[in-house]
Design a protein around this motif. Sequence first.
Motif, mmCIF file in Angstrom:
data_model
loop_
_atom_site.group_PDB
_atom_site.id
_atom_site.type_symbol
_atom_site.label_atom_id
_atom_site.label_comp_id
_atom_site.label_asym_id
_atom_site.label_seq_id
_atom_site.Cartn_x
_atom_site.Cartn_y
_atom_site.Cartn_z
ATOM 1 N N LEU A 114 0.851 -1.187 0.000
ATOM 2 C CA LEU A 114 0.000 0.000 0.000
ATOM 3 C C LEU A 114 0.888 1.239 0.000
ATOM 4 N N GLN A 115 0.261 2.409 0.079
ATOM 5 C CA GLN A 115 1.030 3.648 0.139
ATOM 6 C C GLN A 115 1.854 3.724 1.425
ATOM 7 N N THR A 116 1.356 3.050 2.481
ATOM 8 C CA THR A 116 2.071 3.085 3.765
ATOM 9 C C THR A 116 3.192 2.066 3.823
ATOM 10 N N GLY A 117 3.264 1.161 2.814
ATOM 11 C CA GLY A 117 4.321 0.157 2.783
ATOM 12 C C GLY A 117 3.742 -1.215 2.583
ATOM 13 N N ILE A 118 4.636 -2.201 2.675
ATOM 14 C CA ILE A 118 4.233 -3.591 2.480
ATOM 15 C C ILE A 118 3.878 -4.168 3.824
ATOM 16 N N SER A 119 2.700 -4.795 3.920
ATOM 17 C CA SER A 119 2.213 -5.323 5.192
ATOM 18 C C SER A 119 1.624 -6.710 4.953
ATOM 19 N N ASP A 120 1.709 -7.540 6.003
ATOM 20 C CA ASP A 120 1.041 -8.833 5.964
ATOM 21 C C ASP A 120 -0.449 -8.657 6.266
ATOM 22 N N ILE A 121 -1.208 -9.727 5.959
ATOM 23 C CA ILE A 121 -2.649 -9.665 6.213
ATOM 24 C C ILE A 121 -2.894 -9.525 7.709
ATOM 25 N N GLU A 122 -2.081 -10.259 8.539
ATOM 26 C CA GLU A 122 -2.288 -10.164 9.984
ATOM 27 C C GLU A 122 -2.035 -8.748 10.482
ATOM 28 N N GLY A 123 -1.046 -8.041 9.850
ATOM 29 C CA GLY A 123 -0.756 -6.685 10.292
ATOM 30 C C GLY A 123 -1.791 -5.679 9.851
ATOM 31 N N LEU A 124 -2.591 -6.002 8.813
ATOM 32 C CA LEU A 124 -3.610 -5.076 8.333
ATOM 33 C C LEU A 124 -4.889 -5.126 9.153
ATOM 34 N N ARG A 125 -5.013 -6.118 10.009
ATOM 35 C CA ARG A 125 -6.254 -6.219 10.767
ATOM 36 C C ARG A 125 -6.433 -5.039 11.723
ATOM 37 N N GLY A 126 -5.287 -4.514 12.210
ATOM 38 C CA GLY A 126 -5.407 -3.396 13.142
ATOM 39 C C GLY A 126 -5.921 -2.137 12.476
ATOM 40 N N GLN A 127 -5.559 -1.854 11.218
ATOM 41 C CA GLN A 127 -6.005 -0.653 10.542
ATOM 42 C C GLN A 127 -7.198 -0.887 9.616
ATOM 43 N N ALA A 128 -7.720 -2.148 9.566
ATOM 44 C CA ALA A 128 -8.853 -2.467 8.692
ATOM 45 C C ALA A 128 -10.162 -2.223 9.419
ATOM 46 N N ARG A 129 -11.196 -2.038 8.662
ATOM 47 C CA ARG A 129 -12.538 -1.830 9.216
ATOM 48 C C ARG A 129 -13.259 -3.170 9.223
ATOM 49 N N LYS A 130 -13.898 -3.491 10.334
ATOM 50 C CA LYS A 130 -14.590 -4.762 10.486
ATOM 51 C C LYS A 130 -15.999 -4.634 9.904
ATOM 52 N N VAL A 131 -16.310 -5.480 8.930
ATOM 53 C CA VAL A 131 -17.648 -5.506 8.311
ATOM 54 C C VAL A 131 -18.139 -6.948 8.415
ATOM 55 N N GLY A 132 -18.972 -7.213 9.417
ATOM 56 C CA GLY A 132 -19.439 -8.571 9.645
ATOM 57 C C GLY A 132 -18.294 -9.436 10.099
ATOM 58 N N ASN A 133 -18.058 -10.533 9.405
ATOM 59 C CA ASN A 133 -16.944 -11.426 9.722
ATOM 60 C C ASN A 133 -15.689 -11.073 8.939
ATOM 61 N N ALA A 134 -15.740 -10.097 8.061
ATOM 62 C CA ALA A 134 -14.619 -9.768 7.195
ATOM 63 C C ALA A 134 -13.980 -8.449 7.627
ATOM 64 N N TYR A 135 -12.719 -8.318 7.181
ATOM 65 C CA TYR A 135 -11.977 -7.077 7.383
ATOM 66 C C TYR A 135 -11.861 -6.387 6.031
ATOM 67 N N GLN A 136 -11.930 -5.030 6.063
ATOM 68 C CA GLN A 136 -11.993 -4.273 4.809
ATOM 69 C C GLN A 136 -10.934 -3.189 4.824
#
Length: 480
Positions: A114-136
Amino acid sequence: MSQTHSGSGMGPGQQPGQQPGQAGQNRPGQMTAVMRAVAQQAGPKVLRIGLVQGGRVIEERIIKQRTSVTVGTSEKSMFVIPSQSVPASFKLFELIGSDYYLNFLDGMKGRVALQTGISDIEGLRGQARKVGNAYQVRLTEEARGKIVVGETTFLFQFVAPPPPQPRPQLPLSVKGGLASQIDWDLTIIAAFSFLLHFGLIGAMYSDWMDPPVNEDINIQSLIDPLKSLPATPTETPPETATSPEAKATAPTKESGATKTSGGGPKGAVSDKAAAALSQQADAMQMQMLAAFGGNSAVQGALNRSDIPPADLSGVASSGAGVSNTGGDLRLGSGGGGVVQPGKAGGGLAGIGNSGGGGVGAGAGKETAVKGPTGDAQIGATTASVPVSNAERVVAGLRPKFRACYNKGLASDPGMAGGVTIVTKVAPNGEVTAADGSNVSGLSPDVVSCIQRVVRNAQFDAPGGSGSTINIPVKFVQQGK
């Protein structure tokens, strides 16, 4: 030397073969940048997704229309994958407004730039928005990465939309079609020729050239000429050779018939004339009978005036008597019977029973003549599997064999011969087949009759797979 070097020297950045002043015009990479600027399309970028399974890229697709990308086991998904860790149709890349969002679930792996750098999926959970059971997570056009769903890996990036492909066009030779290959001059000449010829033929068989009919003509004027036409002449029966007395009476009858018919309507025949014609026909019929007999016996009866010519039975039983020597009815040389009046058995029926010996003579004793008869002789039978009652059953069939042979003697009295019936017996004793072999001297009808008799027989059950019985039969005429 210095002057030659200065005169033939190249300036800084000048390539061999270039004129002075052109060194700064064609720098390395300049055309590549121009071409890149021209090739770049205006508008938002689209997704380019690669599907990797087992370490190989099995599918690569550019989503030309910006829309959501679904994955799962459902056939309606854009990418069908064999994974039970996601729903049947899961929006992995969801288009919200004009921006793409990455949706991922617990258990998914991968890395995203991303623009902020390369991140793993586990690391994106903190900055992702929770929509139901999914992260966005929102994606920009510079984002790229990979997402692992079960055993399937998705590689994605944003690229410029490919230029629209021009519609394929057919060559000019094909575009012309059939119309461009037609010789129109020859076609027009042939069409006019057909029209002219068929028009002339149609005019010949049509009523266009017939003269018009005047409808004002009076129909009565067409009927009046028909009234003056002569009447249709009636046919008269041809004269036949008759006796002198019949010839003498014929003109009188014809004249009477003419006079009678003259008073009535034209074309009608009176009762008297009809009776005269009927009498003449009867006389002609009796004369023909006399001609067939070859003598004048019947002719004499026809010439009698006291007996009607059509009643021969009355002539035979009349009081004048009948004999083969005298009288008006004289029999031929083949008859010898004499019928006396008043006796029983008079008439023509008594004449038929005469045998040349006078009244009461019989026609002889009737003797019935019988045709030839034959006998059936059955030889020794052989069987592939013993059948307990085979000899008794075959002996019982002998009268029927003889009946078949006698029936054949009626059409061929001299027939004699033999046949061997090969009989197939089922395990339950029923006859499944009866074929004739070694046929000699017998007609096909007799052989077929014998086969039908054997097929209707019933033997004891031989068991196993059945048995084959050979039945030899010889036919001879009785008395020989």
